[in-house]
Scaffold this active site. Structure first.
Site, PDB file in Angstrom:
ATOM      1  N   ASP A   6      11.226  42.853   9.048  1.00 17.01           N
ATOM      2  CA  ASP A   6      12.129  43.857   9.616  1.00 17.01           C
ATOM      3  C   ASP A   6      13.277  43.285  10.433  1.00 17.01           C
ATOM      4  O   ASP A   6      13.997  44.030  11.086  1.00 17.01           O
ATOM      5  CB  ASP A   6      11.327  44.827  10.488  1.00 17.01           C
ATOM      6  CG  ASP A   6      10.600  44.124  11.628  1.00 17.01           C
ATOM      7  OD1 ASP A   6      10.444  42.890  11.557  1.00 17.01           O
ATOM      8  OD2 ASP A   6      10.182  44.806  12.582  1.00 17.01           O
ATOM      9  N   GLU A   7      13.464  41.974  10.415  1.00 16.38           N
ATOM     10  CA  GLU A   7      14.539  41.381  11.196  1.00 16.38           C
ATOM     11  C   GLU A   7      15.315  40.369  10.361  1.00 16.38           C
ATOM     12  O   GLU A   7      14.754  39.680   9.513  1.00 16.38           O
ATOM     13  CB  GLU A   7      13.985  40.688  12.437  1.00 16.38           C
ATOM     14  CG  GLU A   7      13.273  41.605  13.405  1.00 16.38           C
ATOM     15  CD  GLU A   7      12.735  40.847  14.605  1.00 16.38           C
ATOM     16  OE1 GLU A   7      13.568  40.292  15.364  1.00 16.38           O
ATOM     17  OE2 GLU A   7      11.506  40.776  14.764  1.00 16.38           O
TER      18      GLU A   7
ATOM     19  N   ARG B 247       6.045  58.278  19.379  1.00 17.87           N
ATOM     20  CA  ARG B 247       6.226  57.565  20.644  1.00 17.87           C
ATOM     21  C   ARG B 247       6.546  58.525  21.789  1.00 17.87           C
ATOM     22  O   ARG B 247       6.150  58.291  22.937  1.00 17.87           O
ATOM     23  CB  ARG B 247       7.328  56.508  20.492  1.00 17.87           C
ATOM     24  CG  ARG B 247       6.947  55.421  19.483  1.00 17.87           C
ATOM     25  CD  ARG B 247       7.993  54.338  19.351  1.00 17.87           C
ATOM     26  NE  ARG B 247       7.729  53.528  18.167  1.00 17.87           N
ATOM     27  CZ  ARG B 247       8.334  52.381  17.880  1.00 17.87           C
ATOM     28  NH1 ARG B 247       9.236  51.897  18.714  1.00 17.87           N
ATOM     29  NH2 ARG B 247       8.055  51.719  16.773  1.00 17.87           N
TER      30      ARG B 247
ATOM     31  N   ASP C 218      17.590  44.465  13.617  1.00 15.96           N
ATOM     32  CA  ASP C 218      16.169  44.786  13.798  1.00 15.96           C
ATOM     33  C   ASP C 218      15.955  46.233  13.368  1.00 15.96           C
ATOM     34  O   ASP C 218      16.480  47.155  13.998  1.00 15.96           O
ATOM     35  CB  ASP C 218      15.769  44.596  15.261  1.00 15.96           C
ATOM     36  CG  ASP C 218      14.264  44.726  15.490  1.00 15.96           C
ATOM     37  OD1 ASP C 218      13.538  44.990  14.512  1.00 15.96           O
ATOM     38  OD2 ASP C 218      13.821  44.570  16.640  1.00 15.96           O
ATOM     39  N   LEU C 219      15.203  46.423  12.290  1.00 14.42           N
ATOM     40  CA  LEU C 219      14.992  47.769  11.758  1.00 14.42           C
ATOM     41  C   LEU C 219      14.070  48.579  12.666  1.00 14.42           C
ATOM     42  O   LEU C 219      13.108  48.055  13.225  1.00 14.42           O
ATOM     43  CB  LEU C 219      14.398  47.689  10.350  1.00 14.42           C
ATOM     44  CG  LEU C 219      15.294  46.992   9.317  1.00 14.42           C
ATOM     45  CD1 LEU C 219      14.520  46.730   8.033  1.00 14.42           C
ATOM     46  CD2 LEU C 219      16.528  47.828   9.025  1.00 14.42           C
TER      47      LEU C 219
ATOM     48  N   TYR D 293       7.829  50.002   9.071  1.00 18.45           N
ATOM     49  CA  TYR D 293       6.790  50.523   8.184  1.00 18.45           C
ATOM     50  C   TYR D 293       6.832  52.047   8.140  1.00 18.45           C
ATOM     51  O   TYR D 293       6.689  52.668   7.077  1.00 18.45           O
ATOM     52  CB  TYR D 293       5.404  50.077   8.654  1.00 18.45           C
ATOM     53  CG  TYR D 293       5.084  48.610   8.450  1.00 18.45           C
ATOM     54  CD1 TYR D 293       6.029  47.706   7.983  1.00 18.45           C
ATOM     55  CD2 TYR D 293       3.804  48.124   8.741  1.00 18.45           C
ATOM     56  CE1 TYR D 293       5.714  46.378   7.818  1.00 18.45           C
ATOM     57  CE2 TYR D 293       3.480  46.780   8.572  1.00 18.45           C
ATOM     58  CZ  TYR D 293       4.448  45.913   8.119  1.00 18.45           C
ATOM     59  OH  TYR D 293       4.135  44.599   7.948  1.00 18.45           O
TER      60      TYR D 293
END
Length: 611
Positions: free
Chosen positions: A156-157, A101, A64-65, A69
């Site tokens: 992305d996975e 975040r 999982d990146l 984006y």
């Protein structure tokens, strides 16, 4: 997870489902075959071996990146790397980097709220998915260098089945090397590793390969990501997010129940989506424990035997589904969401925008699509996920122009899509749409794209001939709201429409095997947008509207009768015995002409009578 692309839909018959269920039972019997307390058998070389056929011997990695984006944007513009960055689509921050975040910005946060939280937030427009898509395929290609068994899960996975690679490495290991074997990354629940347990050893070797994959992604593509290593897809998916960002975690078998029980709600189980969750909640099932202990018979009555068993097994962390290599996409789609679209002019403009992007992708790909699909989402204060869609074959003379860069193809394609739209929406009445999606599917390489649209009807189906020798076609719609008990599958998904050829007077056999779907505004696991493998002609959702023209989709009986009468003012057609007249008149006019011309050329048993 970022804005996802979807996976191919596959067709499978009831026999396949039964075989799969039996295979699952055999696999479980294999896992449970050794009596409790019995010593583990050993492999040559002194390694303990696991029960043959059990899925617990598999080694699956979920990659999982991190904030995908945002990473792509930072690679394109390194000056953004140390700044709080958000990727904006419409009025939402669809993702943000970890700098943002830390300052309180979250994924899917309203832009206004994000700016209030973090005034220094840098926003980039992420509505053009081209660069994200290209980078996504580069990641998949890189992972395929480690194992050919790679399954894409959105942009992305990826799932990677490392079982064979782990076995090869184990064969190269000497017994002395085992004592020096270490885990790469974290072990979930801080469980102790037992180097005398072959399942532990396999997962440790898998963790080392996962670390090599992540290192290669960083070195060659500049991307970081998390990884989960476990014995099946479900557990690998769950454990990959245990430590973030840019870390990896191994789940040993003894801790799988700890991981499953840590989930707060059944909706957090990958594969149990929105609709299934609502139905489970209606039964009083909310927690994982609720689902594990719920009476199987009641669950089977609500969902059907296969689905009930499937979701109950998921609640125990059991998942025997294979990692299925994705291969090239079987369709291309673009969609746009908005607060309101309420006029035909707006719809046409948006369709033109989406279609222009798709035509460029077709040019780059080299294959030609044979089916076009339009999906819409109506405004609803209660249901934010429901979609309706229609599709139809692309006329052969239009197919020939696709992928050539010929801009003349835009007009007929827009006309077809507008007819599909008018079949779903009564434009004489007010309407309020919040999403439009255009999909070009049923892609075929040039050397296999020789048949025109008429060949869909000239190729006989095994189930198409009735006792009288006449073909009849049953229409099936692709409304997202379909929640038929027996039509749900292993994962939460979108029922797709297709034409089924059924025997006259007999109930059709449901051969639909629903697959993964991942819509761009539905953040669910294994969920559609990039594919339909089946050669679908068109689909329809019968409504009360009868004002549509029978050009790209089916109309209602009254409309059909009126148009048949109008068409027969010049000539009356007697059809070949295996052609259903109603289906013929539901086809686009160009396809009707093509069929008639073909029958004349081949001398088929039909004739026209001038009136």
């Amino acid at each position: 997870m970022e804005k996802p692309a979807a996976e191919p839909e596959e067709e499978a018959g009831c026999d396949k489902e039964e075989d799969a269920a039996k295979a699952m039972e055999r696999a479980e019997a294999g896992e449970a075959g050794r009596p409790p307390g019995a010593p583990e058998p050993e492999e040559p070389g002194g390694l303990p071996c696991s029960p043959e056929g059990g899925s617990s011997s598999r080694v699956i990695v979920h990659v999982d990146l991190d904030c995908f984006y945002a990473q792509v944007e930072m690679i394109s513009n390194p000056g953004l790397k140390d700044k709080p960055l958000g990727v904006q689509q419409k009025y939402l921050v669809v993702t943000c980097n970890y700098e943002a975040r830390k300052l309180g910005v979250k994924k899917l946060m309203n832009v206004r709220d994000a700016k209030e939280k973090c005034p220094q937030l840098v926003l980039v427009n992420g509505e053009d998915l081209t660069r994200y898509r290209e980078m996504s395929y580069k990641v998949t290609e890189l992972l395929e260098e480690f194992s050919p068994v790679v399954e894409r899960l959105g942009f992305d996975e990826n799932f990677v089945d490392l079982t064979e690679m782990v076995e090869k490495r184990l064969q190269q290991l000497q017994s002395d090397d085992l004592s020096a074997l270490t885990v790469s990354g974290h072990v979930y629940n801080d469980q102790s590793v037992n180097l005398h347990d072959i399942l532990h050893i396999r997962l440790l070797v898998g963790s080392q390969i996962a670390a090599e994959m992540r290192e290669a992604m960083c070195n060659h593509l500049g991307l970081t990501g998390c990884a989960g290593v476990a014995s099946n897809k479900l557990l690998a998916k769950l454990v990959s997010g245990a430590f973030k960002p840019n870390q990896q975690t191994v789940l040993l078998p003894e801790s799988s129940q700890v991981l499953i029980q840590s989930l707060n709600h059944v909706k957090e189980i990958p594969g149990i989506g929105y609709k299934t969750t609502k139905r489970l909640e209606a039964l009083g099932i909310r927690s994982v424990h609720d689902l594990q202990t719920f009476p199987s018979k009641i669950l089977e009555k609500e969902f059907g035997i296969l689905v009930a068993r499937r979701i109950q097994k998921l609640s125990f962390g059991e998942d025997h589904s294979p990692v299925t290599p994705s291969g090239p996409p079987q369709s291309f789609s673009e969609e746009d969401s908005f607060k309101k679209c309420s006029s035909e002019v707006e719809v046409k403009n948006k369709i033109e925008e989406l279609l222009a992007s798709l035509l460029n992708r077709v040019c780059q790909d080299g294959r030609k699509p044979h089916t076009v699909r339009l999906a819409i989402r109506r405004y609803s204060s209660e249901n934010h996920w429901g979609r309706e869609s229609r599709q139809c074959p692309i006329p052969s003379h239009v197919i020939q122009k696709l992928g050539t860069g010929n801009r003349d193809v835009m007009t007929p394609m827009v006309d077809i899509l507008m007819k599909l739209f008018q079949n779903m929406v009564n434009v004489k009445m007010p309407f309020h749409l919040t999403l439009l999606s255009v999909c070009l599917c049923n892609l075929k390489a040039l050397n296999t794209a020789k048949k025109g649209t008429i060949d869909y009807y000239l190729t006989p189906s095994l189930s198409a001939t009735s006792r009288s020798g006449k073909c009849s076609f049953k229409m099936k719609h692709s409304n997202m709201e379909d929640s038929s008990k027996d039509k749900e599958a292993n994962w939460d998904f979108l029922p797709s429409g297709r034409i089924e050829s059924t025997r006259t007077g007999e109930a059709p056999i449901d051969t639909t095997n629903f697959s993964k779907e991942k819509d761009t505004d539905k953040f669910r696991l294994w969920s559609l947008t990039e594919d339909l493998k089946s050669e679908q002609l068109f689909s329809t959702n019968r409504t009360t509207d009868s004002h549509k023209e029978p050009i790209a989709t089916v109309s209602h009986d009254k409309g059909l009768t009126e148009n048949r009468e109008q068409d027969s003012t010049d000539e009356k057609i007697t059809f070949p015995s295996d052609i259903d007249p109603e289906v013929f008149y539901e086809l686009p006019e160009e396809v009707q002409k093509e069929l008639l011309a073909h029958w004349k050329r081949t001398g088929s048993d039909f004739h026209t009578v001038q009136k």
